[in-house]
Design an enzyme around this catalytic site. Sequence first.
Site, PDB file in Angstrom:
ATOM      1  N   HIS A   1      34.610  30.104  31.578  1.00  0.00           N
ATOM      2  CA  HIS A   1      33.606  30.804  30.773  1.00  0.00           C
ATOM      3  C   HIS A   1      32.236  30.166  31.013  1.00  0.00           C
ATOM      4  O   HIS A   1      32.123  28.971  31.255  1.00  0.00           O
ATOM      5  CB  HIS A   1      33.971  30.743  29.288  1.00  0.00           C
ATOM      6  CG  HIS A   1      33.103  31.627  28.453  1.00  0.00           C
ATOM      7  ND1 HIS A   1      31.865  31.236  28.003  1.00  0.00           N
ATOM      8  CD2 HIS A   1      33.277  32.907  28.028  1.00  0.00           C
ATOM      9  CE1 HIS A   1      31.317  32.237  27.324  1.00  0.00           C
ATOM     10  NE2 HIS A   1      32.152  33.263  27.324  1.00  0.00           N
TER      11      HIS A   1
ATOM     12  N   GLU B   1      31.879  38.677  33.180  1.00  0.00           N
ATOM     13  CA  GLU B   1      30.985  38.325  32.073  1.00  0.00           C
ATOM     14  C   GLU B   1      29.701  37.755  32.642  1.00  0.00           C
ATOM     15  O   GLU B   1      29.584  36.542  32.853  1.00  0.00           O
ATOM     16  CB  GLU B   1      31.642  37.261  31.187  1.00  0.00           C
ATOM     17  CG  GLU B   1      32.867  37.703  30.447  1.00  0.00           C
ATOM     18  CD  GLU B   1      32.945  37.088  29.052  1.00  0.00           C
ATOM     19  OE1 GLU B   1      32.225  36.123  28.776  1.00  0.00           O
ATOM     20  OE2 GLU B   1      33.722  37.603  28.245  1.00  0.00           O
TER      21      GLU B   1
ATOM     22  N   TRP C   1      37.713  33.044  19.901  1.00  0.00           N
ATOM     23  CA  TRP C   1      37.002  32.645  18.677  1.00  0.00           C
ATOM     24  C   TRP C   1      35.992  31.542  18.977  1.00  0.00           C
ATOM     25  O   TRP C   1      35.305  31.087  18.074  1.00  0.00           O
ATOM     26  CB  TRP C   1      38.014  32.155  17.625  1.00  0.00           C
ATOM     27  CG  TRP C   1      38.878  33.236  17.061  1.00  0.00           C
ATOM     28  CD1 TRP C   1      38.658  34.587  17.120  1.00  0.00           C
ATOM     29  CD2 TRP C   1      40.091  33.072  16.322  1.00  0.00           C
ATOM     30  NE1 TRP C   1      39.657  35.264  16.469  1.00  0.00           N
ATOM     31  CE2 TRP C   1      40.556  34.360  15.966  1.00  0.00           C
ATOM     32  CE3 TRP C   1      40.848  31.970  15.916  1.00  0.00           C
ATOM     33  CZ2 TRP C   1      41.727  34.564  15.242  1.00  0.00           C
ATOM     34  CZ3 TRP C   1      42.011  32.161  15.192  1.00  0.00           C
ATOM     35  CH2 TRP C   1      42.451  33.450  14.848  1.00  0.00           C
TER      36      TRP C   1
ATOM     37  N   GLY D   1      26.174  36.962  24.389  1.00  0.00           N
ATOM     38  CA  GLY D   1      25.373  36.582  23.225  1.00  0.00           C
ATOM     39  C   GLY D   1      24.011  37.249  23.236  1.00  0.00           C
ATOM     40  O   GLY D   1      23.057  36.741  22.640  1.00  0.00           O
TER      41      GLY D   1
ATOM     42  N   GLY E   1      33.228  38.634  21.968  1.00  0.00           N
ATOM     43  CA  GLY E   1      32.871  37.450  21.198  1.00  0.00           C
ATOM     44  C   GLY E   1      32.495  37.834  19.780  1.00  0.00           C
ATOM     45  O   GLY E   1      33.348  38.105  18.935  1.00  0.00           O
TER      46      GLY E   1
HETATM   47  O1  LIG Z   1      34.071  35.463  25.272  1.00  0.00           O
HETATM   48  C1  LIG Z   1      33.308  36.367  25.007  1.00  0.00           C
HETATM   49  C2  LIG Z   1      32.006  36.455  25.613  1.00  0.00           C
HETATM   50  O2  LIG Z   1      31.398  35.227  25.766  1.00  0.00           O
HETATM   51  C3  LIG Z   1      31.123  37.500  24.998  1.00  0.00           C
HETATM   52  O3  LIG Z   1      30.509  37.076  23.823  1.00  0.00           O
HETATM   53  P1  LIG Z   1      29.647  38.165  22.984  1.00  0.00           P
HETATM   54  O4  LIG Z   1      30.537  39.357  22.834  1.00  0.00           O
HETATM   55  O5  LIG Z   1      29.321  37.484  21.715  1.00  0.00           O
HETATM   56  O6  LIG Z   1      28.446  38.463  23.836  1.00  0.00           O
END
Ligand SMILES: O=C[C@H](O)COP(=O)(O)O
Length: 269
Positions: free
Chosen positions: A104, A175, A17, A181, A242
Amino acid sequence: MTSNNRPYGKPLIGTSWKMNKTNQEALTYLQRLQERLKDRSGASVFILPPFSALSETQRFLQESDSPILFGSQNVHWDDAGAFTGEVSAPMLKEIGCQFVEINHQERRRWFSETNETANWKIHAVLRNNMSPIICLGEEKRETWDLTEAFLRYQLLQLLAGLEPAAAANIILAYEPLWAIGAAEAASPAHVAQVHALLRRLLTEKYGITVAQAIPLLYGGSVNRQNAAELSLLPEVDGLFVGRAALEPDGLADLVELALQAPSAASSIA
Ligand SMILES: O=C[C@H](O)COP(=O)(O)O
């Protein structure tokens, strides 16, 4: 060598979150997610709330006898001490966390996380009998040779000093910074190539049995449009989401889409 008492199978689908949701909002989310997933078996689902909502999450999931798993988004590398504002692995273990996210890209960008501090945290999480969800990934789109060299270097730095028995309890989340994002996820072809590389590197370091026991998740702009296709890829054991999972129906929809992928039914070694 495989891990003991692993509480999850494939597909493993979860969300952080990030810095969102008060306790009341967390509760509303969990009630709806539980409702959506109650007749749905076959996937393992996890939530990573902010520290402030962990206790409420634990209480709700325990009282409702829920299979939803949870963990935190960060931890300190020492078990206790004079580290103002930090939270330790024993504190997280005590309130029932199964997972701790490490490394992350947002921790690296805004809070100076490095491969070295991430490695210390990975050891702390494993020492306290939880599973680190270890994020890794390149920062820019590069040629394959540069991407491979970057990932090889980062993986070895992150896993430094980890014996096979401990390594069998980690989770990797690929990732790439450029896909987080963003408007689009990494292409299925790219994800497939990277996940095959990660499996190969893990096999070189730990042998095939341990390497196959480690779930490889993909994260970065996963959404309803791409979840099924990404889940179909042979070395993708799950998704890390995310924005598309900030609402409970978003996460529940992604779980259903991933379960429709034909390769989703097996369990991780
Ligand atoms: O923790 C999740 C990732 O940072 C991916 O984020 P996103 O799905 O908003 O691109």
